[in-house]
Write a protein that holds these residues in place. Structure first.
Motif, short mmCIF file in Angstrom:
data_model
loop_
_atom_site.label_atom_id
_atom_site.label_comp_id
_atom_site.label_asym_id
_atom_site.label_seq_id
_atom_site.Cartn_x
_atom_site.Cartn_y
_atom_site.Cartn_z
N ALA A 142 44.53 27.23 34.61
CA ALA A 142 43.56 27.08 35.69
C ALA A 142 43.63 28.25 36.67
O ALA A 142 44.71 28.71 37.04
CB ALA A 142 43.81 25.76 36.44
N GLY A 143 42.46 28.75 37.08
CA GLY A 143 42.43 29.88 38.01
C GLY A 143 41.04 30.16 38.52
O GLY A 143 40.05 29.56 38.08
N MET A 144 40.96 31.11 39.46
CA MET A 144 39.68 31.48 40.07
C MET A 144 39.80 32.88 40.66
O MET A 144 40.89 33.46 40.73
CB MET A 144 39.32 30.51 41.21
CG MET A 144 40.28 30.59 42.39
SD MET A 144 39.77 29.60 43.82
CE MET A 144 38.25 30.43 44.25
N THR A 145 38.65 33.43 41.09
CA THR A 145 38.66 34.71 41.80
C THR A 145 37.65 34.66 42.94
O THR A 145 36.65 33.93 42.87
CB THR A 145 38.33 35.89 40.86
OG1 THR A 145 38.45 37.11 41.58
CG2 THR A 145 36.92 35.79 40.32
N LEU A 178 45.54 28.18 43.98
CA LEU A 178 45.20 27.81 42.60
C LEU A 178 45.89 28.71 41.59
O LEU A 178 46.53 28.23 40.64
CB LEU A 178 43.68 27.87 42.41
CG LEU A 178 43.17 27.48 41.01
CD1 LEU A 178 43.62 26.07 40.64
CD2 LEU A 178 41.66 27.60 40.95
N ASN A 179 45.79 30.02 41.78
CA ASN A 179 46.23 30.97 40.76
C ASN A 179 47.74 31.11 40.64
O ASN A 179 48.25 31.42 39.56
CB ASN A 179 45.64 32.35 41.03
CG ASN A 179 44.16 32.42 40.78
OD1 ASN A 179 43.50 31.40 40.54
ND2 ASN A 179 43.60 33.61 40.83
N LEU A 180 48.46 30.91 41.74
CA LEU A 180 49.91 31.09 41.70
C LEU A 180 50.66 29.79 42.00
O LEU A 180 51.50 29.36 41.22
CB LEU A 180 50.34 32.19 42.68
CG LEU A 180 51.83 32.56 42.66
CD1 LEU A 180 52.31 32.92 41.26
CD2 LEU A 180 52.10 33.71 43.63
N SER A 230 44.70 42.22 35.49
CA SER A 230 44.63 42.49 36.92
C SER A 230 45.96 42.27 37.62
O SER A 230 46.11 42.62 38.79
CB SER A 230 43.56 41.61 37.57
OG SER A 230 42.30 41.82 36.95
N GLY A 231 46.92 41.70 36.93
CA GLY A 231 48.28 41.63 37.45
C GLY A 231 49.07 42.88 37.17
O GLY A 231 50.20 43.03 37.65
N LEU A 232 48.47 43.79 36.41
CA LEU A 232 49.13 45.04 36.03
C LEU A 232 48.45 46.27 36.61
O LEU A 232 49.08 47.31 36.78
CB LEU A 232 49.16 45.17 34.50
CG LEU A 232 49.91 44.06 33.75
CD1 LEU A 232 49.59 44.12 32.26
CD2 LEU A 232 51.41 44.20 33.97
N ILE A 233 47.14 46.14 36.88
CA ILE A 233 46.36 47.25 37.42
C ILE A 233 45.46 46.72 38.54
O ILE A 233 45.28 45.51 38.67
CB ILE A 233 45.50 47.93 36.33
CG1 ILE A 233 44.65 46.88 35.55
CG2 ILE A 233 46.37 48.69 35.35
CD1 ILE A 233 43.28 46.63 36.08
N ALA A 234 44.93 47.62 39.35
CA ALA A 234 43.94 47.24 40.37
C ALA A 234 42.56 47.60 39.83
O ALA A 234 42.27 48.76 39.55
CB ALA A 234 44.20 47.97 41.68
N ASN A 235 41.73 46.60 39.66
CA ASN A 235 40.42 46.80 39.04
C ASN A 235 39.49 47.62 39.93
O ASN A 235 39.64 47.64 41.15
CB ASN A 235 39.74 45.44 38.78
CG ASN A 235 40.59 44.52 37.94
OD1 ASN A 235 41.64 44.10 38.36
ND2 ASN A 235 40.14 44.20 36.76
N ALA A 280 46.84 40.19 43.26
CA ALA A 280 48.18 39.83 43.73
C ALA A 280 48.65 38.51 43.10
O ALA A 280 49.82 38.37 42.71
CB ALA A 280 48.19 39.73 45.25
N SER A 281 47.73 37.55 42.98
CA SER A 281 48.12 36.26 42.41
C SER A 281 48.51 36.40 40.94
O SER A 281 49.47 35.78 40.48
CB SER A 281 46.98 35.24 42.56
OG SER A 281 45.86 35.56 41.75
N LYS A 282 47.78 37.22 40.21
CA LYS A 282 48.07 37.38 38.78
C LYS A 282 49.34 38.19 38.55
O LYS A 282 50.07 37.96 37.58
CB LYS A 282 46.87 38.02 38.08
CG LYS A 282 45.64 37.10 38.01
CD LYS A 282 45.94 35.79 37.30
CE LYS A 282 44.70 34.94 37.11
NZ LYS A 282 44.98 33.69 36.39
N ALA A 283 49.61 39.14 39.46
CA ALA A 283 50.91 39.83 39.39
C ALA A 283 52.04 38.85 39.64
O ALA A 283 53.10 38.91 39.00
CB ALA A 283 50.95 40.96 40.41
N GLY A 284 51.80 37.91 40.55
CA GLY A 284 52.79 36.86 40.81
C GLY A 284 53.04 35.99 39.60
O GLY A 284 54.18 35.59 39.33
#
Length: 260
Positions: A98-101, A120-122, A151-156, A166-170
């Motif tokens: 589950a996630g969102m942006t 939600l994401n983290l 997007s947890g590895l790069i900035a789109n 930031a949430s996906k890097a987490g």
């Protein structure tokens, strides 16, 4: 000698897929069902989750049902896990999806928007992993597959989405941390990091095209978005015995975007 193809079979295994009613979650649930697993579609949108579960059950001849859950609510997550254990006696696999942006400039983003994405994401990923992880620790086995993102590895670019990144890097670091802590209990914890995927929600953007889509595809060596079913192979691999030595890893499925 070990039969490689036998290792991918999931007959009799029980899977929870959060955010499984649509999009990537739905596609991963379908793939796991095709490998023989019984599926629990856990989603905040119960009517769509029920429709998805019914379709999977009919198409793949496995047990599939839906549970309504808000993964940011600890008691709701606890109730979900209890319900699945009561029904099946175990939880073999968790696809924590589950996630969102929210696309907003960092300087303009409200704290409420930031918290909504993070919650939600983290936080949701942690709550579900913790709750299901406790069940798996008691069992002495289980596979947790978190959905992060490239997007947890790069900035789109060009979109501005600092909270999502930031949430996906987490999620990636949470995955590594849980793998480190829970290996001793017989659990696997890994994460899938998709790139730009053409789902029900993103299809209109890709079909319309424009400068942003041109940028996205221009930075993707394969020159196209991914299709949800293209996550099927990796999620079955990580759920199955074939990935018995995969631990704390990030599996990037992005058409080469992060290779640049």
């Amino acid at each position: 000698m070990t039969n490689v193809m036998e290792q991918f079979k999931l007959d009799g295994r029980v899977v929870i897929v959060t955010g499984g009613a649509m999009g990537l979650g739905k596609a991963m649930a379908q793939a796991l069902a095709q490998a023989g697993a019984n599926i629990v579609i856990a989603d905040i949108n119960l009517p769509i989750a029920q429709k998805t579960a019914h379709h999977i059950s009919e198409a793949e001849q496995v047990t599939a049902y839906a549970i309504e859950v808000d993964v940011t609510e600890p008691q709701a997550v606890e109730n979900m896990a209890h319900s699945v254990v009561k029904e099946f006696g175990k939880i073999d696999i968790l696809v924590n999806n589950a996630g969102m942006t929210i696309n907003e400039k960092a300087e303009d983003m409200s704290y409420e928007s930031w918290k909504k994405v993070m919650d939600l994401n983290l936080n949701g990923i942690f709550l579900v992993a913790q709750t299901v992880g406790r069940v798996m620790i008691k069992q002495g086995f289980g596979s947790i597959i978190n959905t992060s993102s490239m997007s947890g590895l790069i900035a789109n670019k060009p979109q501005e989405q600092c909270s999502y990144n930031a949430s996906k890097a987490g999620v990636i670091m949470l995955t590594k941390s849980l793998a480190m802590e829970w290996s001793k209990y017989g659990l696997k914890v890994n994460t899938i990091a998709p790139g730009y995927m053409k789902t029900e929600l993103t299809r209109p953007f890709f079909d319309e095209g424009g400068e942003m889509i041109d940028d996205w595809m221009g930075f993707t060596p394969m020159g196209r978005p991914g299709a949800p079913h293209e996550l099927g192979g990796i999620v079955v691999y990580l759920a199955s015995d074939a990935s018995s030595y995969a631990q704390g890893s990030v599996f990037t499925i992005d058409g080469g975007y992060t290779a640049l």
